[in-house]
Design a protein around this motif. Structure first.
Motif, PDB file in Angstrom:
ATOM      1  N   THR A  34      -8.374   7.906  14.616  1.00 51.61           N
ATOM      2  CA  THR A  34      -7.696   7.574  13.363  1.00 51.61           C
ATOM      3  C   THR A  34      -8.377   8.333  12.235  1.00 51.61           C
ATOM      4  OG1 THR A  34      -9.153   5.694  13.049  1.00 51.61           O
ATOM      5  CG2 THR A  34      -7.014   5.255  14.047  1.00 51.61           C
ATOM      6  N   LEU A  35      -7.614   8.594  11.200  1.00 56.03           N
ATOM      7  CA  LEU A  35      -8.216   9.253  10.043  1.00 56.03           C
ATOM      8  C   LEU A  35      -8.322   8.285   8.873  1.00 56.03           C
ATOM      9  CD1 LEU A  35      -6.526  12.720  10.247  1.00 56.03           C
ATOM     10  CD2 LEU A  35      -8.939  12.185  10.570  1.00 56.03           C
ATOM     11  N   ALA A  36      -7.588   7.190   8.940  1.00 50.25           N
ATOM     12  CA  ALA A  36      -7.604   6.226   7.852  1.00 50.25           C
ATOM     13  C   ALA A  36      -8.065   4.884   8.408  1.00 50.25           C
ATOM     14  CB  ALA A  36      -6.214   6.091   7.265  1.00 50.25           C
ATOM     15  N   PRO A  37      -8.665   4.042   7.581  1.00 51.20           N
ATOM     16  CA  PRO A  37      -9.019   2.711   8.069  1.00 51.20           C
ATOM     17  C   PRO A  37      -7.756   1.941   8.415  1.00 51.20           C
ATOM     18  CG  PRO A  37      -9.606   2.946   5.743  1.00 51.20           C
ATOM     19  CD  PRO A  37      -9.007   4.237   6.182  1.00 51.20           C
ATOM     20  N   SER A  38      -7.891   1.007   9.311  1.00 49.93           N
ATOM     21  CA  SER A  38      -6.770   0.181   9.744  1.00 49.93           C
ATOM     22  C   SER A  38      -6.001  -0.371   8.551  1.00 49.93           C
ATOM     23  CB  SER A  38      -7.327  -0.962  10.580  1.00 49.93           C
ATOM     24  OG  SER A  38      -6.846  -2.200  10.148  1.00 49.93           O
ATOM     25  N   HIS A  39      -4.673  -0.297   8.611  1.00 49.06           N
ATOM     26  CA  HIS A  39      -3.855  -0.827   7.510  1.00 49.06           C
ATOM     27  C   HIS A  39      -4.008  -2.335   7.399  1.00 49.06           C
ATOM     28  CE1 HIS A  39      -1.142  -1.419  10.977  1.00 49.06           C
ATOM     29  NE2 HIS A  39      -0.682  -2.446  10.293  1.00 49.06           N
ATOM     30  N   VAL A  40      -4.410  -2.975   8.475  1.00 52.55           N
ATOM     31  CA  VAL A  40      -4.600  -4.433   8.439  1.00 52.55           C
ATOM     32  C   VAL A  40      -5.807  -4.778   7.562  1.00 52.55           C
ATOM     33  CG1 VAL A  40      -5.156  -6.462   9.833  1.00 52.55           C
ATOM     34  CG2 VAL A  40      -3.529  -4.765  10.704  1.00 52.55           C
ATOM     35  N   LEU A  41      -6.927  -4.130   7.839  1.00 57.77           N
ATOM     36  CA  LEU A  41      -8.133  -4.394   7.034  1.00 57.77           C
ATOM     37  C   LEU A  41      -7.860  -4.027   5.575  1.00 57.77           C
ATOM     38  CD1 LEU A  41     -10.774  -2.946   9.530  1.00 57.77           C
ATOM     39  CD2 LEU A  41     -10.065  -5.333   9.251  1.00 57.77           C
ATOM     40  N   ARG A  42      -7.116  -2.952   5.370  1.00 59.02           N
ATOM     41  CA  ARG A  42      -6.793  -2.511   4.012  1.00 59.02           C
ATOM     42  C   ARG A  42      -5.971  -3.578   3.302  1.00 59.02           C
ATOM     43  NH1 ARG A  42      -5.075   3.135   5.059  1.00 59.02           N
ATOM     44  NH2 ARG A  42      -3.060   2.191   5.378  1.00 59.02           N
ATOM     45  N   ALA A  43      -4.977  -4.125   3.999  1.00 59.23           N
ATOM     46  CA  ALA A  43      -4.129  -5.147   3.364  1.00 59.23           C
ATOM     47  C   ALA A  43      -4.926  -6.414   3.070  1.00 59.23           C
ATOM     48  CB  ALA A  43      -2.941  -5.466   4.280  1.00 59.23           C
ATOM     49  N   MET A  44      -5.948  -6.687   3.879  1.00 58.74           N
ATOM     50  CA  MET A  44      -6.780  -7.875   3.666  1.00 58.74           C
ATOM     51  C   MET A  44      -7.808  -7.637   2.566  1.00 58.74           C
ATOM     52  SD  MET A  44      -7.329  -8.687   7.741  1.00 58.74           S
ATOM     53  CE  MET A  44      -8.549  -9.992   7.555  1.00 58.74           C
TER      54      MET A  44
END
Lengths: 474, 474
Positions: B324-334
């Motif tokens: 992956t190049l970006a952090p997980s969208h889940v952690l980002r949304a949290m």
């Protein structure tokens, strides 16, 4: 019990079974993961891709595993069309492609694209020059099967690929029926295939996209398989598919020669054993294991059941089978009889004795089916011996000779092969040169009435809606 | 060797294996064919459909087998949106749905549709009222997972389904992570799931569309599985999927309670054993077997490898992993820390001893990773004990107190967790109230700099492009 429907699906090849079992313990983890279970799965996937690519004759990074041959075709066509959108929106396909190709073509039309179908001759073969002539400046993609799935006819793929290369149009080859027998020749650009056709498991297809071919994977996006097959795949099945492809190729040449001789025997014997049969498809340029014929005055589904009771599993492209409402588009494109259609496709290893047993059982099966229909005694010697008197004949509208009003038969609401049978019953009631009008709303009549005229030597005067006109000539 | 990545994929369940082997001989033919091999395959397919439908709690004719959970989601979303096109083109999804849902949402946007993401709280949970409030007259479809795949948080699906029913909007539930544990409650309209998450084979998904839900199958057309999954499927895999779903449900309640206690233990012990850890996700309303935490000053991929060497297979939502190049969208949304992220998901049957061994190995693995990075001694006691002196420190731009120009650290071109480490190193060099400016172009900084501020008690002043401003508060 002989299974003669290899072109539909094959039992699992012993090598596929062995590979599948071996991969169950190693191949369950996500190959995209970094942990050892993921890495082990990755190794299996990479090895399977290399083996499959070697069999196809492409680079491993050109090959994606899909969830079926149908998906490979859908994705290959959509991706190539999207990648070539700037070139134009025209898609060229042969008229006898697999329904997966034609459904993708319909979807393209629904999106505003243009589809051009290249016709085939009476043997089901595309003319390479005609295929080349269909390519235009705005042609984004051309599709041609390596061999037809219903009648076995081989297509001139290498020649078509040359025309495509000259025109700068990518050629997608549906190799589902032929890949077990060998590589597809020529400069094709995309290729699709299906593992259960060569003894691999169901649920595994191949999509090959040559380097340099513009390809835009269909949405939604997914990172697996170069974006060409979303979702977590069945890795043990992929391993089994690749292993069995390699295995079947080893004995392919010898087995092809053996099956070819068996099919030649069927092609020669069936018309001798059964009256009023048309063997279709190219007798020489064909798949080794497929032969298709149609029996006049026979209900395809009833014949399948009769053969099934006799222990033989075959398939049919007739409209009078429960899973279709229209006759096979392949038979339609060829312009051959569709009623009483039987496809025999021999699995590798088919014994000569089983073919002989089939040839022995077929005449009786056809006779039984004809005996249940009101086949006119004068029309079919075989059927006549067992035929009963018609329970309700057609209602003649008049004796149509050259000067008199035509005789009319109303077969509306009756399914194939009944309209043709009712036509055959009354043709003797008009003088030579007289006309019979047949009313029939079954779609198969469009194919079977002219085919019957050709087989019987009468003149087909054409159709207007559900009204067919036939002139007695003999 | 303990495998703790159950939420990614599980080994084949013994019942799945048994069913698969039993079905290999009977399940290879085309179930659409009329011959005995086809009829046998059809019987297997029908029985699998009934078993799966019983486990889901739906009618058999509402359930289609797809080639993956991803395909089930893609098809379910596209088909429901197309079927409800007259209602409008708005799609409501939670911000933490599986990427397959979000990719389908992107495809919908690319086709001119509108997507509304409903946010989650710091525990990753959607507010049911907020989800209901997002529904509008032109909402064609809403999607909500039963439980999150990365942090285990359960979503209020039954309440959301009530809001949807009141609004006349179909709710699609992604039940991939929870279906093994029980039926999805409430009045949902569509449901998707994936067999390899419960110990079935890969390559098998479920798509359920309740009777009465408007659904227009995506093109190209195909006659199989109610037009919802084109192509010839792997029937033995489907049989195995259905059999294993029924099997895992039998002991699900007891096993869930057992794993829940093990996860509670991990949640409690990890912050005691490892300094600077944030355990994320809802501690109570969660999947029984999943726990996720993030470790400050840790490279996620390096930690995965360290744990792998120690014999533990886990996964990570950090950006600093190779896939992956970006952090997980889940952690980002949290809005939680993403660096050094570890997801532990316990397979059924996990021994307590294996969990204890993991808890014993984890501190040393984190220490090793931190020792290879220039973690500031003052910041991490555990790391400090093993930490070496920085080889190359940041270049301070000045001592930024309230009146002085801020101190600037240039971490551009450096990947997570380095920018946060360099920030931590210099924060002590400015007086309380002073400002540090961090230049960082790694995407994880957007998540990890504010998370670090919150963990450390400093004030996050915001970001402008790649420029972050932090005020020292303690």
């Amino acid at each position: 019990m002989p299974y003669f429907d290899a072109a539909s699906s094959l039992p699992l090849h012993p090598v596929a079974r062995q590979a599948l079992l071996a991969a169950l313990d190693e191949g369950w983890a996500d190959p995209a993961r970094l942990h050892r279970e993921g890495r082990r799965a990755r190794l299996l996937l990479d090895a399977a891709r290399e083996a499959a690519a070697e069999a196809v004759g492409c680079r491993p990074d050109e090959l994606s595993f899909t969830s079926s041959g149908t998906r490979a075709l859908h994705t290959g066509i959509a991706g190539a069309l999207a990648g070539r959108r700037r070139a134009g929106r025209r898609l060229v396909v042969s008229a006898v492609e697999h329904s997966a190709v034609l459904h993708a073509a319909r979807a393209h039309e629904a999106n505003g694209g243009v589809v051009e179908e290249v016709p085939v001759d009476r043997a089901g073969r595309v003319d390479a020059d005609g295929f080349g002539a269909a390519l235009r400046g705005d042609t984004a993609l051309a599709c041609l099967q390596s061999a037809n799935h219903e009648v076995g006819t081989e297509q001139p793929v290498a020649e078509a690929a040359e025309f495509c290369a000259e025109a700068g149009v990518p050629l997608l080859v549906d190799a589902a029926q032929s890949l077990a027998w060998g590589r597809v020749p020529g400069r094709w650009s995309l290729l699709a295939a299906s593992a259960h056709k060569w003894g691999g498991p169901g649920g595994v297809g191949l999509l090959v996209v040559r380097k340099g071919v513009r390809f835009s994977p269909p949405q939604p996006a997914d990172e697996r398989e170069s974006g060409r097959s979303p979702g977590f795949a069945d890795l043990p099945a992929i391993v089994a598919a690749a292993a069995s492809l390699r295995a079947v190729r080893e004995g392919a040449a010898a087995e092809a020669a053996r099956l070819r001789a068996l099919v030649d025997r069927i092609r020669a014997r069936v018309p001798e054993l059964v009256p009023d049969v048309e063997v279709v498809g190219d007798p020489v340029r064909r798949l080794p294991h497929v032969v298709t014929f149609s029996c006049l005055y026979v209900d395809g589904e009833a014949l399948l059941h009769a053969l099934d009771r006799a222990g033989f599993s075959v398939s049919s492209g007739s409209s009078c089978t429960s899973d279709t409402l229209a006759p096979s588009h392949v038979l339609r494109a060829m312009g051959v009889l569709s009623e009483g259609n039987v496809r025999v496709s021999l699995p590798p290893g088919t014994a000569r004795e089983d073919v002989d047993a089939f040839l022995e059982a077929l005449p009786e099966a056809v006779r039984q089916v004809r005996a249940h229909l009101d086949v006119p005694a004068a029309e079919s010697g075989a059927a006549a011996r067992a035929g009963s008197a018609p329970e309700s004949g057609p209602a003649p509208g008049g004796r149509g000779d050259a000067g008199a009003p035509p005789l009319t038969v109303d077969s509306r609401g009756k399914r194939c092969p009944v309209p043709v049978i009712e036509l055959a019953k009354v043709i003797g009631e008009v003088p030579v040169g007289g006309t019979v009008v047949l009313l029939a709303d079954d779609e198969a009549a469009r194919l079977d009435v002219p085919a019957w005229c050709e087989m019987r030597g009468h003149e087909y005067l054409g159709a207007d809606g559900h009204t067919y006109r036939v002139r007695r000539r003999v």
